[in-house]
Design a protein around this motif. Sequence first.
Motif, PDB file in Angstrom:
ATOM      1  N   ALA A 171       0.836  -1.018  -0.002  1.00 38.94           N
ATOM      2  CA  ALA A 171      -0.025  -0.035   0.033  1.00 38.94           C
ATOM      3  C   ALA A 171       0.870   1.339  -0.086  1.00 38.94           C
ATOM      4  N   VAL A 172       0.499   2.380  -0.421  1.00 40.30           N
ATOM      5  CA  VAL A 172       1.035   3.823  -0.348  1.00 40.30           C
ATOM      6  C   VAL A 172       0.876   4.345   0.925  1.00 40.30           C
ATOM      7  N   GLU A 173      -0.183   4.121   1.609  1.00 36.37           N
ATOM      8  CA  GLU A 173      -0.402   4.786   2.847  1.00 36.37           C
ATOM      9  C   GLU A 173      -1.099   3.632   3.605  1.00 36.37           C
ATOM     10  N   HIS A 174      -1.484   4.056   4.804  1.00 34.95           N
ATOM     11  CA  HIS A 174      -2.270   3.181   5.917  1.00 34.95           C
ATOM     12  C   HIS A 174      -3.601   2.681   5.396  1.00 34.95           C
ATOM     13  N   VAL A 175      -3.938   1.427   5.635  1.00 33.87           N
ATOM     14  CA  VAL A 175      -5.223   0.857   5.119  1.00 33.87           C
ATOM     15  C   VAL A 175      -5.865   0.993   6.284  1.00 33.87           C
ATOM     16  N   HIS A 176      -7.240   1.244   6.060  1.00 32.78           N
ATOM     17  CA  HIS A 176      -8.426   1.322   6.833  1.00 32.78           C
ATOM     18  C   HIS A 176      -9.639   0.388   6.545  1.00 32.78           C
ATOM     19  N   LEU A 177      -9.937  -0.473   7.004  1.00 25.70           N
ATOM     20  CA  LEU A 177     -10.914  -1.603   6.687  1.00 25.70           C
ATOM     21  C   LEU A 177     -12.043  -1.715   7.669  1.00 25.70           C
ATOM     22  N   ASP A 178     -13.314  -1.674   7.289  1.00 31.45           N
ATOM     23  CA  ASP A 178     -14.425  -2.069   8.343  1.00 31.45           C
ATOM     24  C   ASP A 178     -14.629  -3.596   8.524  1.00 31.45           C
ATOM     25  N   ALA A 179     -14.964  -3.846   9.699  1.00 34.85           N
ATOM     26  CA  ALA A 179     -15.082  -5.139   9.918  1.00 34.85           C
ATOM     27  C   ALA A 179     -16.271  -5.351  10.780  1.00 34.85           C
ATOM     28  N   ARG A 180     -16.997  -6.709  10.977  1.00 37.05           N
ATOM     29  CA  ARG A 180     -17.991  -6.873  11.514  1.00 37.05           C
ATOM     30  C   ARG A 180     -17.766  -7.050  13.103  1.00 37.05           C
ATOM     31  N   ALA A 181     -18.606  -6.374  13.972  1.00 36.92           N
ATOM     32  CA  ALA A 181     -18.327  -6.587  15.248  1.00 36.92           C
ATOM     33  C   ALA A 181     -18.688  -8.016  15.704  1.00 36.92           C
ATOM     34  N   GLY A 182     -17.800  -8.425  16.798  1.00 38.49           N
ATOM     35  CA  GLY A 182     -18.074  -9.818  17.328  1.00 38.49           C
ATOM     36  C   GLY A 182     -17.008 -10.787  16.261  1.00 38.49           C
ATOM     37  N   LEU A 183     -16.269 -10.375  15.392  1.00 42.75           N
ATOM     38  CA  LEU A 183     -15.277 -11.202  14.493  1.00 42.75           C
ATOM     39  C   LEU A 183     -14.007 -10.854  15.082  1.00 42.75           C
ATOM     40  N   GLU A 184     -13.694 -10.286  16.075  1.00 44.76           N
ATOM     41  CA  GLU A 184     -12.398  -9.777  16.431  1.00 44.76           C
ATOM     42  C   GLU A 184     -11.198 -10.794  16.445  1.00 44.76           C
ATOM     43  N   GLU A 185     -11.632 -12.087  17.084  1.00 43.90           N
ATOM     44  CA  GLU A 185     -10.783 -13.361  17.363  1.00 43.90           C
ATOM     45  C   GLU A 185     -10.466 -13.734  15.942  1.00 43.90           C
ATOM     46  N   PRO A 186     -11.325 -14.250  15.147  1.00 44.62           N
ATOM     47  CA  PRO A 186     -10.907 -14.519  13.931  1.00 44.62           C
ATOM     48  C   PRO A 186     -10.162 -13.699  12.919  1.00 44.62           C
ATOM     49  N   THR A 187     -10.410 -12.400  13.123  1.00 42.27           N
ATOM     50  CA  THR A 187      -9.876 -11.499  12.457  1.00 42.27           C
ATOM     51  C   THR A 187      -8.426 -11.366  12.912  1.00 42.27           C
ATOM     52  N   GLN A 188      -8.168 -11.437  14.225  1.00 38.20           N
ATOM     53  CA  GLN A 188      -6.777 -11.414  14.864  1.00 38.20           C
ATOM     54  C   GLN A 188      -5.895 -12.711  14.121  1.00 38.20           C
ATOM     55  N   TRP A 189      -6.736 -13.836  14.234  1.00 33.72           N
ATOM     56  CA  TRP A 189      -6.094 -14.997  13.724  1.00 33.72           C
ATOM     57  C   TRP A 189      -5.761 -14.643  12.054  1.00 33.72           C
ATOM     58  N   PHE A 190      -6.695 -14.058  11.423  1.00 39.04           N
ATOM     59  CA  PHE A 190      -6.218 -14.060   9.924  1.00 39.04           C
ATOM     60  C   PHE A 190      -4.997 -13.276   9.517  1.00 39.04           C
ATOM     61  N   TYR A 191      -5.012 -11.980  10.076  1.00 40.61           N
ATOM     62  CA  TYR A 191      -4.062 -11.090   9.874  1.00 40.61           C
ATOM     63  C   TYR A 191      -2.818 -11.308  10.607  1.00 40.61           C
ATOM     64  N   GLY A 192      -3.000 -11.878  11.908  1.00 44.69           N
ATOM     65  CA  GLY A 192      -1.658 -12.112  12.874  1.00 44.69           C
ATOM     66  C   GLY A 192      -1.045 -13.287  12.401  1.00 44.69           C
ATOM     67  N   GLU A 193      -1.780 -14.404  12.305  1.00 44.99           N
ATOM     68  CA  GLU A 193      -1.264 -15.701  12.306  1.00 44.99           C
ATOM     69  C   GLU A 193      -1.047 -16.169  10.629  1.00 44.99           C
ATOM     70  N   LEU A 194      -2.233 -16.128  10.081  1.00 47.19           N
ATOM     71  CA  LEU A 194      -2.170 -16.421   8.467  1.00 47.19           C
ATOM     72  C   LEU A 194      -1.390 -15.434   7.728  1.00 47.19           C
ATOM     73  N   ALA A 195      -1.465 -14.161   7.705  1.00 47.12           N
ATOM     74  CA  ALA A 195      -0.819 -13.228   7.143  1.00 47.12           C
ATOM     75  C   ALA A 195       0.504 -12.810   7.684  1.00 47.12           C
ATOM     76  N   ASP A 196       0.836 -13.321   8.976  1.00 50.56           N
ATOM     77  CA  ASP A 196       2.023 -13.093   9.582  1.00 50.56           C
ATOM     78  C   ASP A 196       2.422 -11.649   9.866  1.00 50.56           C
ATOM     79  N   LEU A 197       1.347 -10.766  10.152  1.00 53.43           N
ATOM     80  CA  LEU A 197       1.661  -9.380  10.380  1.00 53.43           C
ATOM     81  C   LEU A 197       1.856  -9.228  11.838  1.00 53.43           C
ATOM     82  N   GLU A 198       2.382  -8.264  12.296  1.00 50.98           N
ATOM     83  CA  GLU A 198       2.798  -7.772  13.396  1.00 50.98           C
ATOM     84  C   GLU A 198       1.596  -7.035  14.131  1.00 50.98           C
ATOM     85  N   SER A 199       1.006  -7.466  15.181  1.00 47.46           N
ATOM     86  CA  SER A 199      -0.193  -6.751  16.084  1.00 47.46           C
ATOM     87  C   SER A 199       0.405  -5.467  16.743  1.00 47.46           C
ATOM     88  N   ILE A 200      -0.378  -4.403  16.494  1.00 49.78           N
ATOM     89  CA  ILE A 200      -0.158  -3.095  17.281  1.00 49.78           C
ATOM     90  C   ILE A 200      -1.048  -2.747  18.161  1.00 49.78           C
TER      91      ILE A 200
END
Length: 128
Positions: free
Chosen positions: A8-37
């Motif tokens: 990306a050229v700049e920071h990315v902001h995405l909407d997400a469904r409330a209640g899906l925090e845990e699977p979203t953390q897995w998707f981007y943290g574990e699967l995509a191997d991104l650092e959580s901040i």
Amino acid sequence: MKESRIVAVEHVHLDARAGLEEPTQWFYGELADLESIENEGYYRASIGFKSERIKLWLHFQDVPNIDSVPVRVTILVESLENVVEILEQRQQEFVIARGLSMSEREISTLDPSGNRVIFKQSWPFALV
């Protein structure tokens, strides 16, 4: 494993469904191997990830604005084969696309909220 990169050229902001925090953390943290901040106060119900200087923010809402057709974010990973294996284990749908050259490969899938995410393999390439 080498750090994944958010394309990306700049920071990315995405909407997400409330209640899906845990699977979203897995998707981007574990699967995509991104650092959580830590949440920097953009929204109260947000989680963030980073890669080098680019940050990816997911803002959880009861009625998010999500369109699964356009690509919302592209992430470079060390091995598409690993991503395929993990997605298959979790029985998550994905599509492997190949370009004209052998090095043009990517995986298209949806994050837990339905945002379209593309995984591309970084150099050196391994066959999927």
